[in-house]
Design a protein around this motif. Structure first.
Motif: not given
Length: 99
Positions: A5-13
């Protein structure tokens, strides 16, 4: 799950922060926010809610950094009204300090 989840948010940002010109209606920005909302409203355990709130603050801060002031203010206000329980005071104070 947390790492994914953290990676998904970081990638989008990251994708959002590299858009030229800046797009405050960016799909990537709103995807990151949607992930944090699912967490915030889906968990009842304090540690997961705190994590969700911190991620939501990251999304708001990314918007603020790119000049998306209305977006950021709306997310900070959402943090203040969503994370109302005991243990969330610091999170609310951080959000209030950004408005």
């Amino acid at each position: 799950m947390e790492n994914r989840v953290h990676a998904e948010v970081a990638t989008s940002l990251s994708r959002f922060s590299h858009e030229k010109p800046v797009n405050c209606n960016s799909q990537d920005l709103y995807e990151a926010l949607a992930v944090t909302r699912r967490l915030a409203y889906g968990f009842t355990q304090i540690e997961y809610r705190m994590w969700a709130g911190e991620l939501m603050m990251d999304v708001a801060n990314a918007g603020l950094k790119q000049g998306c002031f209305d977006f950021a203010e709306d997310v900070y206000r959402e943090v203040i009204t969503t994370f109302v329980g005991t243990g969330h005071e610091e999170l609310r104070q951080q959000a209030l300090g950004r408005i």
